[in-house]
Design a protein around this motif. Structure first.
Motif, PDB file in Angstrom:
ATOM      1  N   PHE A  97       3.796   0.868   2.548  1.00  0.00           N
ATOM      2  CA  PHE A  97       3.573  -0.136   3.583  1.00  0.00           C
ATOM      3  C   PHE A  97       3.407  -1.514   2.955  1.00  0.00           C
ATOM      4  O   PHE A  97       2.618  -1.691   2.018  1.00  0.00           O
ATOM      5  N   LYS A 100       4.884   7.312   1.463  1.00  0.00           N
ATOM      6  CA  LYS A 100       5.218   6.258   2.420  1.00  0.00           C
ATOM      7  C   LYS A 100       4.596   4.957   1.930  1.00  0.00           C
ATOM      8  O   LYS A 100       3.420   4.918   1.563  1.00  0.00           O
ATOM      9  N   TYR A 103       0.845  -1.179   0.000  1.00  0.00           N
ATOM     10  CA  TYR A 103       0.000   0.000   0.000  1.00  0.00           C
ATOM     11  C   TYR A 103       0.887   1.238   0.000  1.00  0.00           C
ATOM     12  O   TYR A 103       2.015   1.208   0.480  1.00  0.00           O
ATOM     13  N   PHE A 120      -4.185   0.922  -2.263  1.00  0.00           N
ATOM     14  CA  PHE A 120      -3.687  -0.377  -2.706  1.00  0.00           C
ATOM     15  C   PHE A 120      -2.794  -0.231  -3.938  1.00  0.00           C
ATOM     16  O   PHE A 120      -3.114   0.514  -4.872  1.00  0.00           O
ATOM     17  N   SER A 146      -5.404   8.871   2.158  1.00  0.00           N
ATOM     18  CA  SER A 146      -5.550   7.571   2.798  1.00  0.00           C
ATOM     19  C   SER A 146      -4.619   6.548   2.148  1.00  0.00           C
ATOM     20  O   SER A 146      -4.082   6.775   1.058  1.00  0.00           O
ATOM     21  N   LEU A 147      -4.445   5.424   2.813  1.00  0.00           N
ATOM     22  CA  LEU A 147      -3.663   4.323   2.261  1.00  0.00           C
ATOM     23  C   LEU A 147      -4.345   3.800   0.997  1.00  0.00           C
ATOM     24  O   LEU A 147      -5.560   3.594   0.963  1.00  0.00           O
ATOM     25  N   GLU A 162      -8.638  -6.286  -2.309  1.00  0.00           N
ATOM     26  CA  GLU A 162      -8.145  -4.978  -1.903  1.00  0.00           C
ATOM     27  C   GLU A 162      -8.889  -4.459  -0.686  1.00  0.00           C
ATOM     28  O   GLU A 162     -10.105  -4.588  -0.573  1.00  0.00           O
ATOM     29  N   VAL A 163      -8.140  -3.878   0.232  1.00  0.00           N
ATOM     30  CA  VAL A 163      -8.730  -3.224   1.394  1.00  0.00           C
ATOM     31  C   VAL A 163      -8.769  -1.726   1.127  1.00  0.00           C
ATOM     32  O   VAL A 163      -7.782  -1.141   0.694  1.00  0.00           O
ATOM     33  N   GLY A 186      -1.417  13.507   3.323  1.00  0.00           N
ATOM     34  CA  GLY A 186      -2.792  13.972   3.439  1.00  0.00           C
ATOM     35  C   GLY A 186      -3.830  13.045   2.850  1.00  0.00           C
ATOM     36  O   GLY A 186      -5.022  13.371   2.833  1.00  0.00           O
ATOM     37  N   PHE A 222      -9.216   2.081   2.548  1.00  0.00           N
ATOM     38  CA  PHE A 222      -9.013   2.803   3.798  1.00  0.00           C
ATOM     39  C   PHE A 222      -9.685   4.169   3.781  1.00  0.00           C
ATOM     40  O   PHE A 222      -9.730   4.843   2.741  1.00  0.00           O
ATOM     41  N   GLY A 223     -10.154   4.578   4.952  1.00  0.00           N
ATOM     42  CA  GLY A 223     -10.606   5.951   5.122  1.00  0.00           C
ATOM     43  C   GLY A 223      -9.424   6.860   5.397  1.00  0.00           C
ATOM     44  O   GLY A 223      -8.282   6.400   5.550  1.00  0.00           O
ATOM     45  N   LYS A 224      -9.687   8.163   5.493  1.00  0.00           N
ATOM     46  CA  LYS A 224      -8.605   9.120   5.727  1.00  0.00           C
ATOM     47  C   LYS A 224      -8.194   9.184   7.189  1.00  0.00           C
ATOM     48  O   LYS A 224      -7.173   9.776   7.517  1.00  0.00           O
TER      49      LYS A 224
END
Lengths: 116, 112
Positions: free
Chosen positions: A90, A88, A36, A46, A43-44, B100-101, A41, B103-105
């Motif tokens: 992950f 970044k 990920y 995929f 979200s993560l 796929e996961v 600013g 994510f929220g912010k």
């Protein structure tokens, strides 16, 4: 025990170079592995996943990763790197929970800085 | 809509007071996760719902509670906040295993 290790907290390189971000895992069963990315600013998001089959998997934004069972690694690669790849990254391992869903275990992340 | 929404984005809480964080998704995902993220640390899984089944991590079992009144919503509840709860809380969801996961912010919780 299930764990993910990203040994490099910070990687810096110049635009046009090849990048490789390291990830190793510990898991007793066949692993499902993910990468990920998180831009400032945001979200993560995929990038790619390995479930089974070919050891090299391709993802979004020109990234690919190679699964190596021999040394329990799943390194992320891209060539050439672009300044917009600065973010970044992950690595994550999916672990079983005995039939009631699976959990995703993350490494601490690698901050990539690509200089123009 | 492939977004996971979290409310609020920022939360200030007093030590000893309860905190309730909300997450929603409209993708009909069967699994919803809550992670705690502190600077320079890996996102730490707190708990997750697989459909109506709640799974809580052993080391955070007594610190966090959750409810999922329907497929779209999931909450994270802290009964008595401590300074150590200050962190970013990430909600995520997925349709099924190996996928796929999303994510929220996140909600940034500051406990004072």
């Amino acid at each position: 025990a299930q764990s993910v290790d990203q040994p490099d907290a910070h990687v810096t390189l110049y635009e046009g170079a090849s990048l490789e971000l390291r990830c190793s895992y510990s898991y007793s069963a066949a692993p499902y592995l993910f990468w990920y990315v998180q831009y400032p600013g945001q979200s993560l998001q995929f990038l790619l996943k390995y479930i089974t089959g070919d050891a090299v998997v391709k993802g979004t934004k020109g990234f690919e990763a190679e699964f190596r069972k021999s040394n329990s690694s799943f390194n992320l690669k891209k060539s050439p790197a672009h300044w917009s790849d600065s973010a970044k990254y992950f690595c994550a391992l999916e672990g079983g929970y005995g039939g009631s869903g699976n959990k995703l275990i993350f490494g601490t992340g690698t901050l990539l800085s690509v200089k123009p | 809509d492939t977004t996971v929404k979290q409310n609020p984005r920022y939360k200030l809480a007093r030590v000893g007071k309860p905190v309730n964080l909300i997450c929603s998704q409209t993708m009909n995902h069967d699994t919803m996760y809550w992670y705690q993220k502190k600077p320079n640390q890996a996102p730490k899984l707190l708990l997750f719902y697989y459909d109506k089944i709640l799974n809580r991590e052993a080391d955070t079992f007594e610190k966090f509670q959750s409810s999922r009144p329907n497929n779209s919503f999931c909450s994270l509840y802290i009964g008595s906040a401590g300074l150590e709860y200050s962190a970013m809380y990430l909600c995520a969801s997925r349709r099924q295993t190996n996928t796929e996961v999303f994510f929220g912010k996140g909600t940034r919780l500051t406990v004072v």
